[in-house]
Design a protein around this motif. Structure first.
Motif, PDB file in Angstrom:
ATOM      1  N   LEU A   1       0.822  -1.210   0.000  1.00  0.00           N
ATOM      2  CA  LEU A   1       0.000   0.000   0.000  1.00  0.00           C
ATOM      3  C   LEU A   1       0.858   1.263   0.000  1.00  0.00           C
ATOM      4  O   LEU A   1       0.485   2.270  -0.608  1.00  0.00           O
ATOM      5  CB  LEU A   1      -0.946  -0.004   1.205  1.00  0.00           C
ATOM      6  N   GLU A   2       2.001   1.213   0.666  1.00  0.00           N
ATOM      7  CA  GLU A   2       2.909   2.376   0.640  1.00  0.00           C
ATOM      8  C   GLU A   2       3.397   2.654  -0.777  1.00  0.00           C
ATOM      9  O   GLU A   2       3.476   3.808  -1.211  1.00  0.00           O
ATOM     10  CB  GLU A   2       4.097   2.120   1.576  1.00  0.00           C
TER      11      GLU A   2
ATOM     12  N   ALA B   1       0.572   4.210  -2.780  1.00  0.00           N
ATOM     13  CA  ALA B   1       0.407   5.626  -2.441  1.00  0.00           C
ATOM     14  C   ALA B   1       1.445   6.483  -3.160  1.00  0.00           C
ATOM     15  O   ALA B   1       1.144   7.596  -3.628  1.00  0.00           O
ATOM     16  CB  ALA B   1       0.499   5.812  -0.932  1.00  0.00           C
TER      17      ALA B   1
ATOM     18  N   SER C   1       0.350  -0.424  -8.069  1.00  0.00           N
ATOM     19  CA  SER C   1      -1.100  -0.264  -8.233  1.00  0.00           C
ATOM     20  C   SER C   1      -1.676  -1.404  -9.056  1.00  0.00           C
ATOM     21  O   SER C   1      -2.734  -1.958  -8.736  1.00  0.00           O
ATOM     22  CB  SER C   1      -1.416   1.078  -8.901  1.00  0.00           C
TER      23      SER C   1
ATOM     24  N   LEU D   1      -5.259   5.193   1.862  1.00  0.00           N
ATOM     25  CA  LEU D   1      -3.800   5.233   1.794  1.00  0.00           C
ATOM     26  C   LEU D   1      -3.204   6.433   2.534  1.00  0.00           C
ATOM     27  O   LEU D   1      -2.120   6.893   2.180  1.00  0.00           O
ATOM     28  CB  LEU D   1      -3.365   5.285   0.317  1.00  0.00           C
TER      29      LEU D   1
ATOM     30  N   PHE E   1      -4.789   4.996   6.733  1.00  0.00           N
ATOM     31  CA  PHE E   1      -3.962   4.071   5.962  1.00  0.00           C
ATOM     32  C   PHE E   1      -4.277   2.624   6.332  1.00  0.00           C
ATOM     33  O   PHE E   1      -4.303   2.258   7.510  1.00  0.00           O
ATOM     34  CB  PHE E   1      -2.483   4.359   6.221  1.00  0.00           C
TER      35      PHE E   1
ATOM     36  N   SER F   1      -7.298   7.083  -2.071  1.00  0.00           N
ATOM     37  CA  SER F   1      -7.818   5.726  -1.916  1.00  0.00           C
ATOM     38  C   SER F   1      -7.772   5.024  -3.263  1.00  0.00           C
ATOM     39  O   SER F   1      -7.621   5.667  -4.309  1.00  0.00           O
ATOM     40  CB  SER F   1      -9.255   5.737  -1.379  1.00  0.00           C
TER      41      SER F   1
END
Length: 296
Positions: free
Chosen positions: A64-65, A68, A102, A171, A201, A231
């Motif tokens: 997820l980092e 973002a 992504s 995020l 997050f 998001s």
């Protein structure tokens, strides 16, 4: 879906911008456990003001980092801007080329196993995913941004499939509630906010799409310079055609001589052995009706 015991020692990794991701821990392994999914289904069904589910830690934070980070790398021309009295938001264009992290995230949430997991949670099975991410993809609100209280679209804009649900993963690290931006879930009957979801997050929110699934963040964001509300969103669909309509559909049709009766009989036996009894009986009824109509 059943729980599967996998070998303890595995060495499957992927590197994105110098960061190594363990492919076996990108998603909570309980996603593969039908009993866990059904236990979440109780929470989903009993949630108010409408069916929804809030989860933490569903995805690897390292993934997820990286996702973002890719908001800043996303080409400016691939953002769709929505500026009206009710909304001021940015979304990635359908079919846009996403960054590798992504794309990895969306390959997970659009996979067969994940769609099956969501089916057990929501009791809506045979979900259809959308690789073009119509309405979904990267979502960003900047300073002053908002999204009025609304219900989501009921049909896919290109193929007409029924929109059953949306899933959001937030995020935003170190989010300050004073900035606003909490997603409000409203009761359609009383026209009041019942609960709020902070865009923190790692928070994942699944919402059933119905004519009364009212939600939004209607108040303009007031964030420090350089902050945004981010998001990733994905929608899930079903085919609204009836079983009878589906059974009437044409399968692959080859131009060749008719098969001998013995081969046709064997094929019929094989089809009957694989087809559920209810569908076989329905297919026989439809065939008899069609034959009667032709003879008449």
């Amino acid at each position: 879906m059943i729980a599967i015991d996998l070998p303890a020692a595995r060495e499957d990794y992927l590197t994105i911008r110098g960061r190594r991701l363990d492919l076996n821990t990108l998603v909570d392994e309980r996603v593969f456990d039908e009993r866990y999914a059904r236990s979440l289904g109780l929470r989903f069904a009993n949630a108010r003001p409408f069916e929804h589910l809030r989860l933490q830690g569903l995805f690897d934070p390292a993934l997820l980092e990286l996702v973002a980070e890719e908001f800043d790398l996303f080409p400016r021309q691939d953002w769709n801007t929505f500026t009206t009295r009710q909304e001021k938001t940015f979304r990635s264009a359908p079919g846009a080329r996403l960054g590798p992290a992504s794309q990895l995230y969306f390959s997970i949430v659009n996979s067969g196993y994940f769609a099956e997991f969501l089916g057990h949670v929501t009791n809506v099975h045979n979900l259809i995913v959308d690789q073009t991410l119509f309405g979904g993809g990267l979502h960003e609100s900047r300073n002053g941004g908002k999204f009025g209280i609304h219900c989501d679209f009921d049909r896919h804009g290109h193929n007409g499939l029924r929109n059953e649900m949306v899933m959001l993963t937030y995020l935003n690290k170190d989010w300050d509630p004073a900035w606003g931006g909490e997603l409000e879930l409203w009761d359609a009957r009383t026209r009041t906010c019942v609960t709020k979801v902070a865009p923190d997050f790692g928070t994942t929110l699944l919402m059933k799409n119905t004519p009364v699934s009212l939600h939004g963040h209607p108040h303009p964001l007031a964030m420090p310079e350089g902050r945004t509300r981010r998001s990733v969103a994905s929608y899930y669909y079903t085919n609204s055609e009836s079983v009878e309509q589906i059974l009437k559909g044409r399968t692959t049709s080859f131009m060749e001589r008719a098969l001998p009766d013995s081969v046709q009989t064997s094929a019929k036996r094989l089809a009957r052995s694989w087809m559920p009894p209810a569908l076989w009986a329905m297919a026989r009824r439809l065939k008899r009706r069609a034959k009667a109509g032709t003879e008449g």
